[in-house]
Write an enzyme that holds these catalytic residues in place. Structure first.
Site, PDB file in Angstrom:
ATOM      1  N   SER A 157       0.865  -1.186   0.000  1.00  0.00           N
ATOM      2  CA  SER A 157       0.000   0.000   0.000  1.00  0.00           C
ATOM      3  C   SER A 157       0.897   1.230   0.000  1.00  0.00           C
ATOM      4  CB  SER A 157      -0.862  -0.009   1.274  1.00  0.00           C
ATOM      5  OG  SER A 157      -1.518   1.230   1.443  1.00  0.00           O
ATOM      6  N   TYR A 204      -2.792  -0.608  10.405  1.00  0.00           N
ATOM      7  CA  TYR A 204      -2.696  -0.945   8.974  1.00  0.00           C
ATOM      8  C   TYR A 204      -1.321  -0.580   8.409  1.00  0.00           C
ATOM      9  CZ  TYR A 204      -4.030  -1.179   4.025  1.00  0.00           C
ATOM     10  OH  TYR A 204      -4.103  -1.485   2.692  1.00  0.00           O
TER      11      TYR A 204
END
Ligand SMILES: NC(=O)c1ccc[n+]([C@@H]2O[C@H](COP(=O)([O-])OP(=O)(O)OC[C@H]3O[C@@H](n4cnc5c(N)ncnc54)[C@H](OP(=O)(O)O)[C@@H]3O)[C@@H](O)[C@H]2O)c1
Length: 267
Positions: free
Chosen positions: A138, A151
């Site tokens: 990501s 995350y």
């Protein structure tokens, strides 16, 4: 490059994994999709015509289950030649509001899930004299973002692992690709829209949200070109480039956005 290849996709039943499966099916790949929910997997298999698509119910967070599944599937369907690690989960919220269990859960799925699948695939790649691993991390694995303590930590770990594996496995003809998208529309993102902090939205939505098919096309094009770091979307590339090359400017922009939207955790 993909025709006739055995391509295994974790998280192949939804979002980016599903888009990749659709595009790679059209290019003649033999697909194996892994995820936890059998019904979702079967639905995608039916949508893709089914002929060259197999599915496997497997929780990537469970190392023994991953190893057993990979051995069994390779014996029955042929060894993997490309592994795409797209399985992942997200949690957004103020650090103080996130339970410790959530940090463990995200690390277990996003980081250890990727690690387990790489370890399980490695003996097959070595036996074949090579292979390809595409890790979906990501942009949150390259830059921290408000609300993504659990995350981003898990995705930074995926980036660290991929960086090391790229160098260590290249001499064995095992090629790594690191994919760092910004936000794109998917069930994952839709699932967290409610209750998302205003600060997270103010920071993350500086970059336009992409469609999953655009991200999948960028992944396939990047792999075809042999790119190691694949960052879909021009604005994401610019933002990550700015944040990494002139970090104090990136931090000042982010801090200004947070200052304007700050609400903070409930006391
Ligand atoms: N969407 C975004 O904005 C965005 C941005 C950057 C990076 N990413 C990354 O891109 C990847 C795909 O995300 P997405 O948005 O496409 O999400 P998604 O639509 O929610 O798909 C996630 C997939 O992972 C599977 N999965 C989750 N936990 C699993 C587990 N423990 N074992 C096996 N499979 C598991 C899910 O199936 P089951 O639930 O049935 O297991 C599903 O197939 C993720 O790694 C995500 O972090 C997403």
């Amino acid at each position: 490059m993909f025709e006739g290849k055995n391509i295994w996709i974790t998280g192949g039943s939804s979002g980016l994994g599903r888009e990749l499966a659709g595009m790679l099916a059209k290019r003649g790949a033999n697909l194996l999709l892994l995820a936890r929910d059998r019904a979702k997997l079967e639905k995608v298999k039916a949508e893709l015509g089914g002929a060259r698509v197999e599915t496997s119910v497997c929780d990537v967070a469970d190392p023994a289950a991953v190893e057993a599944a990979f051995k069994d599937l390779a014996a029955r369907k042929g060894a993997p030649e490309v592994l795409i690690n797209s399985a992942g989960v997200i949690r957004e919220g103020y650090f103080e509001d996130q339970r410790l269990e959530e940090f463990h859960r995200l690390m277990n799925i996003n980081y250890f899930g990727t690690l387990h699948c790489v370890r399980a695939a490695l003996p097959f790649f070595k036996a074949k004299g090579g292979g390809r691993i595409v890790n979906i991390a990501s942009s949150g694995g390259l830059l921290g973002a408000f609300g993504y303590a659990a995350y981003c930590s898990s995705k930074f770990a995926v980036v660290g692992l991929t960086e090391v594996l790229r160098a260590e496995l290249k001499p064995q003809n095992i090629i790594l690709h690191l994919v760092c998208p910004g936000e794109f529309h998917s069930p994952m993102v839709e699932g967290m829209t409610e209750g998302r902090t205003p600060e997270n939205l103010a920071v993350v939505h500086t970059i336009p949200v992409l469609e999953a098919d655009k991200v999948a096309r960028a992944v396939i094009a990047g792999v075809e070109k042999g790119q190691y770091l694949i960052i879909p979307g021009r604005m994401t590339r610019l933002t990550v480039g700015l944040g990494r090359s002139i970090p104090f400017v990136g931090r000042a922009i982010v801090d200004a956005k947070i200052g304007k939207s700050y609400r903070g955790p409930k006391r």
